[in-house]
Design a protein around this motif. Sequence first.
Motif, PDB file in Angstrom:
ATOM      1  N   GLY A 172      28.888  35.640 -13.388  1.00  0.00           N
ATOM      2  CA  GLY A 172      28.298  34.569 -14.194  1.00  0.00           C
ATOM      3  C   GLY A 172      28.042  35.017 -15.619  1.00  0.00           C
ATOM      4  N   ALA A 173      27.570  36.261 -15.784  1.00  0.00           N
ATOM      5  CA  ALA A 173      27.269  36.782 -17.120  1.00  0.00           C
ATOM      6  C   ALA A 173      28.527  36.999 -17.941  1.00  0.00           C
ATOM      7  N   LEU A 174      29.606  37.417 -17.295  1.00  0.00           N
ATOM      8  CA  LEU A 174      30.850  37.700 -18.016  1.00  0.00           C
ATOM      9  C   LEU A 174      31.591  36.421 -18.413  1.00  0.00           C
ATOM     10  N   ALA A 175      31.319  35.322 -17.681  1.00  0.00           N
ATOM     11  CA  ALA A 175      31.841  33.991 -18.049  1.00  0.00           C
ATOM     12  C   ALA A 175      33.359  33.924 -18.187  1.00  0.00           C
ATOM     13  N   ASN A 176      34.057  34.640 -17.332  1.00  0.00           N
ATOM     14  CA  ASN A 176      35.513  34.528 -17.285  1.00  0.00           C
ATOM     15  C   ASN A 176      35.867  33.365 -16.364  1.00  0.00           C
ATOM     16  N   GLU A 177      36.561  32.365 -16.877  1.00  0.00           N
ATOM     17  CA  GLU A 177      36.837  31.156 -16.090  1.00  0.00           C
ATOM     18  C   GLU A 177      37.650  31.429 -14.831  1.00  0.00           C
ATOM     19  N   ASP A 178      38.311  32.572 -14.794  1.00  0.00           N
ATOM     20  CA  ASP A 178      39.049  32.935 -13.583  1.00  0.00           C
ATOM     21  C   ASP A 178      38.108  33.184 -12.404  1.00  0.00           C
ATOM     22  N   SER A 179      36.812  33.298 -12.699  1.00  0.00           N
ATOM     23  CA  SER A 179      35.815  33.558 -11.652  1.00  0.00           C
ATOM     24  C   SER A 179      35.350  32.286 -10.947  1.00  0.00           C
ATOM     25  N   ILE A 180      35.630  31.127 -11.524  1.00  0.00           N
ATOM     26  CA  ILE A 180      35.052  29.875 -11.013  1.00  0.00           C
ATOM     27  C   ILE A 180      35.384  29.643  -9.542  1.00  0.00           C
ATOM     28  N   ASP A 181      36.640  29.772  -9.177  1.00  0.00           N
ATOM     29  CA  ASP A 181      37.033  29.491  -7.789  1.00  0.00           C
ATOM     30  C   ASP A 181      36.349  30.448  -6.813  1.00  0.00           C
ATOM     31  N   THR A 182      36.227  31.714  -7.204  1.00  0.00           N
ATOM     32  CA  THR A 182      35.543  32.695  -6.350  1.00  0.00           C
ATOM     33  C   THR A 182      34.074  32.308  -6.174  1.00  0.00           C
ATOM     34  N   LEU A 183      33.424  31.935  -7.266  1.00  0.00           N
ATOM     35  CA  LEU A 183      32.009  31.556  -7.192  1.00  0.00           C
ATOM     36  C   LEU A 183      31.824  30.279  -6.373  1.00  0.00           C
ATOM     37  N   LEU A 184      32.742  29.350  -6.485  1.00  0.00           N
ATOM     38  CA  LEU A 184      32.658  28.131  -5.675  1.00  0.00           C
ATOM     39  C   LEU A 184      32.749  28.452  -4.187  1.00  0.00           C
ATOM     40  N   PRO A 225      34.883  20.485 -14.097  1.00  0.00           N
ATOM     41  CA  PRO A 225      34.569  19.301 -13.272  1.00  0.00           C
ATOM     42  C   PRO A 225      34.375  19.650 -11.804  1.00  0.00           C
ATOM     43  N   LYS A 226      34.915  20.778 -11.380  1.00  0.00           N
ATOM     44  CA  LYS A 226      34.757  21.194  -9.976  1.00  0.00           C
ATOM     45  C   LYS A 226      33.292  21.502  -9.647  1.00  0.00           C
ATOM     46  N   ALA A 267      30.725  20.198  -6.449  1.00  0.00           N
ATOM     47  CA  ALA A 267      30.312  21.260  -5.527  1.00  0.00           C
ATOM     48  C   ALA A 267      28.792  21.332  -5.440  1.00  0.00           C
ATOM     49  N   LEU A 268      28.119  21.192  -6.574  1.00  0.00           N
ATOM     50  CA  LEU A 268      26.655  21.228  -6.578  1.00  0.00           C
ATOM     51  C   LEU A 268      26.076  19.992  -5.880  1.00  0.00           C
ATOM     52  N   GLU A 269      26.720  18.862  -6.061  1.00  0.00           N
ATOM     53  CA  GLU A 269      26.244  17.651  -5.377  1.00  0.00           C
ATOM     54  C   GLU A 269      26.299  17.834  -3.862  1.00  0.00           C
ATOM     55  N   LEU A 270      27.332  18.505  -3.367  1.00  0.00           N
ATOM     56  CA  LEU A 270      27.417  18.787  -1.925  1.00  0.00           C
ATOM     57  C   LEU A 270      26.284  19.695  -1.474  1.00  0.00           C
ATOM     58  N   LYS A 271      25.862  20.607  -2.351  1.00  0.00           N
ATOM     59  CA  LYS A 271      24.790  21.553  -1.999  1.00  0.00           C
ATOM     60  C   LYS A 271      23.419  20.891  -1.920  1.00  0.00           C
ATOM     61  N   LEU A 272      23.335  19.636  -2.361  1.00  0.00           N
ATOM     62  CA  LEU A 272      22.068  18.901  -2.201  1.00  0.00           C
ATOM     63  C   LEU A 272      21.763  18.657  -0.727  1.00  0.00           C
ATOM     64  N   ARG A 273      22.805  18.841   0.124  1.00  0.00           N
ATOM     65  CA  ARG A 273      22.618  18.654   1.576  1.00  0.00           C
ATOM     66  C   ARG A 273      22.700  19.974   2.325  1.00  0.00           C
ATOM     67  N   ASP A 274      22.554  21.087   1.596  1.00  0.00           N
ATOM     68  CA  ASP A 274      22.629  22.412   2.218  1.00  0.00           C
ATOM     69  C   ASP A 274      21.511  22.575   3.252  1.00  0.00           C
ATOM     70  N   SER A 275      21.747  23.480   4.193  1.00  0.00           N
ATOM     71  CA  SER A 275      20.751  23.712   5.249  1.00  0.00           C
ATOM     72  C   SER A 275      19.514  24.446   4.742  1.00  0.00           C
ATOM     73  N   ASP A 276      19.632  25.109   3.596  1.00  0.00           N
ATOM     74  CA  ASP A 276      18.511  25.900   3.082  1.00  0.00           C
ATOM     75  C   ASP A 276      17.794  25.160   1.949  1.00  0.00           C
ATOM     76  N   PRO A 277      16.466  25.079   1.988  1.00  0.00           N
ATOM     77  CA  PRO A 277      15.733  24.331   0.950  1.00  0.00           C
ATOM     78  C   PRO A 277      15.869  24.921  -0.448  1.00  0.00           C
ATOM     79  N   GLN A 278      15.963  26.262  -0.548  1.00  0.00           N
ATOM     80  CA  GLN A 278      16.108  26.893  -1.857  1.00  0.00           C
ATOM     81  C   GLN A 278      17.454  26.551  -2.492  1.00  0.00           C
ATOM     82  N   VAL A 279      18.474  26.509  -1.665  1.00  0.00           N
ATOM     83  CA  VAL A 279      19.804  26.132  -2.162  1.00  0.00           C
ATOM     84  C   VAL A 279      19.776  24.686  -2.647  1.00  0.00           C
ATOM     85  N   ARG A 280      19.190  23.800  -1.853  1.00  0.00           N
ATOM     86  CA  ARG A 280      19.111  22.381  -2.239  1.00  0.00           C
ATOM     87  C   ARG A 280      18.347  22.223  -3.557  1.00  0.00           C
ATOM     88  N   SER A 281      17.230  22.930  -3.660  1.00  0.00           N
ATOM     89  CA  SER A 281      16.398  22.833  -4.848  1.00  0.00           C
ATOM     90  C   SER A 281      17.122  23.333  -6.097  1.00  0.00           C
TER      91      SER A 281
END
Length: 291
Positions: free
Chosen positions: A107-119, A143-144, A148-162
């Motif tokens: 995240g700190a290095l901000a190389n766009e090639d990292s996006i798919d891995t982070l997703l 746009p991805k 992806a974050l909208e889907l995480k609003l239904r995650d099983s963990d409250p911290q992830v949802r928050s």
Amino acid sequence: MQTSTKPQWIRIISMLLIISVSLSATAAPKKEKKKKQEKTAQTKPAEQDAEYLALIADLKSADPEKIIFAVQMLGATGNPDAATHLIALLKTGPRNDITNMAIETLGALANEDSIDTLLQYLNHRRSDARVAAIFALEGFSSPKIKSALELKLRDSDPQVRSNAALALSTKGDAESVPLLFLAFDRGVNDAAVTIGKLGNAKDAIRLTEYLGRLDVTLLLPGFKEFILGANIDEGTKLEILNILFDLAGPDVRQFAVQIRAKLNAENPNIDAAENAIMRMLNKMINQIAQE
């Protein structure tokens, strides 16, 4: 006459010789220092490359401490090319703390090639890795990420949802608001903040409908964003403040104090007598009991 002036000339010549020698002695170290600096400047990039390559090599070390240090230092370099090597490290399945650190560094290095891995890490079995991926993705624009974050609003963990709800305040848009209301209904309280940042006047009034059903302290962060933001008109802001005034209570009074202080800080020359929002806030502060 000649006898009296000859020592004078001898002294002058002697002094000139001394000065000349002194200047030569002073110039020599400076010249030497300049050569040394030039030599250092020539070798520095090579030394840096060697250090960088050594850190890359340490990512494959059998010593976890070496790997941790290497990840930290690669992040400090700010070199986006290091992302490729960190992704390769993650594919080896390192221990949990190294995995989380590598995600954060991507995240700190901000190389766009990292996006798919982070997703991909948004679906990791560990919730703390999913949270780390959310934080890391906030530094990217794609746009991805929104969907992806909208889907995480239904995650099983409250911290992830928050954290997903809060991240959508910068990665989402007006189309995210209905999903944020659904999340809020399911107990994702931080969704109120993002609703306040992204929502329109209709959404602001909808949020007031929760008053009396939920603790007001859960709703005030959302109202704060609506009042201080530019998404709704002054009339809607006054309507919200009037509804809160009818509810009264010390939490609402404190809310009014904070909003007034913020508005004053942003615009020290604001005329409280002429500004309708400030008049309403002053009314709330003066008429609502502190306890």
